[in-house]
Scaffold this active site. Structure first.
Site, PDB file in Angstrom:
ATOM      1  N   THR A   1      -0.769  -0.159  -6.197  1.00  0.00           N
ATOM      2  CA  THR A   1      -0.977   0.577  -7.446  1.00  0.00           C
ATOM      3  C   THR A   1      -0.905   2.081  -7.251  1.00  0.00           C
ATOM      4  O   THR A   1      -0.368   2.816  -8.078  1.00  0.00           O
ATOM      5  CB  THR A   1      -2.347   0.195  -8.045  1.00  0.00           C
ATOM      6  OG1 THR A   1      -2.275  -1.146  -8.492  1.00  0.00           O
ATOM      7  CG2 THR A   1      -2.744   1.090  -9.188  1.00  0.00           C
TER       8      THR A   1
ATOM      9  N   THR B   1      -4.725  -2.794  -3.467  1.00  0.00           N
ATOM     10  CA  THR B   1      -6.121  -3.182  -3.204  1.00  0.00           C
ATOM     11  C   THR B   1      -6.301  -4.690  -3.156  1.00  0.00           C
ATOM     12  O   THR B   1      -7.296  -5.169  -2.622  1.00  0.00           O
ATOM     13  CB  THR B   1      -7.036  -2.642  -4.318  1.00  0.00           C
ATOM     14  OG1 THR B   1      -6.572  -3.146  -5.588  1.00  0.00           O
ATOM     15  CG2 THR B   1      -7.060  -1.131  -4.321  1.00  0.00           C
ATOM     16  N   ASP B   2      -5.336  -5.450  -3.681  1.00  0.00           N
ATOM     17  CA  ASP B   2      -5.533  -6.912  -3.761  1.00  0.00           C
ATOM     18  C   ASP B   2      -5.757  -7.557  -2.401  1.00  0.00           C
ATOM     19  O   ASP B   2      -6.500  -8.533  -2.300  1.00  0.00           O
ATOM     20  CB  ASP B   2      -4.324  -7.585  -4.437  1.00  0.00           C
ATOM     21  CG  ASP B   2      -4.267  -7.307  -5.929  1.00  0.00           C
ATOM     22  OD1 ASP B   2      -3.258  -7.686  -6.559  1.00  0.00           O
ATOM     23  OD2 ASP B   2      -5.223  -6.696  -6.465  1.00  0.00           O
TER      24      ASP B   2
HETATM   25  N1  DAS Z   1      -3.704  -4.724  -7.605  1.00  0.00           N
HETATM   26  C1  DAS Z   1      -2.735  -3.658  -7.381  1.00  0.00           C
HETATM   27  C2  DAS Z   1      -3.386  -2.589  -6.531  1.00  0.00           C
HETATM   28  O1  DAS Z   1      -4.574  -2.491  -6.676  1.00  0.00           O
HETATM   29  C3  DAS Z   1      -1.495  -4.207  -6.836  1.00  0.00           C
HETATM   30  C4  DAS Z   1      -1.567  -4.431  -5.338  1.00  0.00           C
HETATM   31  O2  DAS Z   1      -2.605  -4.871  -4.825  1.00  0.00           O
HETATM   32  O3  DAS Z   1      -0.581  -4.114  -4.708  1.00  0.00           O
HETATM   33  O4  DAS Z   1      -2.727  -1.900  -5.771  1.00  0.00           O
END
Ligand code: DAS
Length: 326
Positions: A13, A89-90
């Site tokens: 993100t 972050t995933d």
């Molecule tokens: N959920 C988004 C982020 O937080 C997408 C990802 O993880 O790449 O970056």
């Protein structure tokens, strides 16, 4: 000579801008990101960048992260204070843990990202990047292995979880809390975790196939059917302290006779038990049937530790010892 921090981009993100088909997609390089961080140029730090991947983090693979571990091992030299890894972050809780397993050096490897993309009000990427660089450059964070820094909190890779789909406070360490905080731009470490010996980098082969099976009410074990011949190991996220339905005990034992099976808990925090319950499907029953307890490791990290051990050719006894020390 000012300390050098290596910044490696994987996507996520924090790098995303509006895509042609609506929504945002990975687009910005590490250099683009750093150019947009107020105050970063004033830091007495030399920055190097490597544009390693540009993916949503759910599409990163174990081979991407083991390749990144190799890059860090070869690139981090005496003049490097530390490294920052920027990603989605995933899967931070998994990639940071896997990097931590392979990171032998004293330099901090700090993983960060953002919950709000650059086009959103309150985009948190620049602040997280600044805090991550400051932590990677700090003496206080040396010899702590891999860390996760977001929202000015400093978490140990082996404890941190993503706990909310949108909240800025999503990263938590339910067992023990954060190691510290970035306060007025300074990393303040309140706790330290003992380092674990780093694992040798895996041979460049296909990562082992290790599924994660989460127990649920009335589970009939269909995913366990004929599984042992198709996988290299498995992790079972059991109920509570590490339990499965009594109707699945035979299937689980058969699997554990074929491949290493680690018993974790779906509870989200706390350790797997080892000597409390004695009914069919309890942790005592399952451990007596050959499953390996995951200790405090959550199911996702337990799976990565088992993958790394299988990649290194660990024996069943070595696997048990590694989880006992995890
Ligand atoms: N959920 C988004 C982020 O937080 C997408 C990802 O993880 O790449 O970056």
């Amino acid at each position: 000579m000012t300390p050098t921090v290596l910044v490696v981009g994987l996507g996520g993100t924090i790098t995303m801008t509006p895509g042609a088909g609506g929504g945002v997609t990975p687009a910005l390089s590490p250099a683009d990101l750093l150019a947009g961080v107020p105050g970063l140029a004033d830091l007495p730090v030399t920055l190097e960048t490597t544009d390693f991947r540009r993916l949503a983090s759910g599409s990163l693979g174990i081979d991407d992260i083991t390749a990144l571990a190799g890059l860090l091992r070869s690139r981090l030299g005496e003049h490097h204070a530390g490294a920052v890894v920027v990603q989605g972050t995933d899967t931070i809780e998994e990639t940071a843990y896997l990097l931590d397993l392979y990171h032998a050096g004293p330099q901090p490897v700090v993983v960060t990202g953002a919950m709000r993309h650059p086009g959103q009000a309150g985009a948190d990427g620049p602040g997280n990047l600044l805090a991550a660089v400051r932590t990677a450059a700090s003496e206080a964070a040396r010899n702590l292995g891999c860390l996760v820094v977001l929202a000015d909190e400093i978490h140990a890779a082996r404890r941190v979880r993503k706990t909310h789909t949108t909240a800025g406070s999503t990263f938590q360490s339910p067992d023990g809390g954060p190691l510290g905080y970035v306060v007025e731009g300074r990393p303040r470490l309140l706790n330290r975790l003992p380092r674990r010996p780093a694992l040798d980098p895996p041979a460049a082969t296909r990562p082992p196939r290790v599924p994660l099976l989460t127990m649920s009410l009335g589970d009939d074990g269909v995913l366990l059917d004929d599984l042992g011949g198709r996988v290299d190991g498995a992790v079972i996220a059991g109920f509570g302290g590490g339990h499965v339905p009594q109707s699945l005990v035979e299937k689980v034992q058969k699997l554990a006779e074929q491949v290493p099976v680690v018993l974790a808990s779906r509870a989200g925090s706390g350790p797997v038990l080892t000597e409390t319950y004695g009914y069919p499907g309890s942790e005592r029953d399952l451990l007596a049937r050959g499953l390996v307890p995951a200790g405090f490791l959550d199911p996702f990290k337990a799976r990565l530790l088992l993958c790394a051990l299988l990649s290194s050719g660990a024996t069943p006894r070595a696997i048990e010892s590694a989880f006992a020390a995890s």
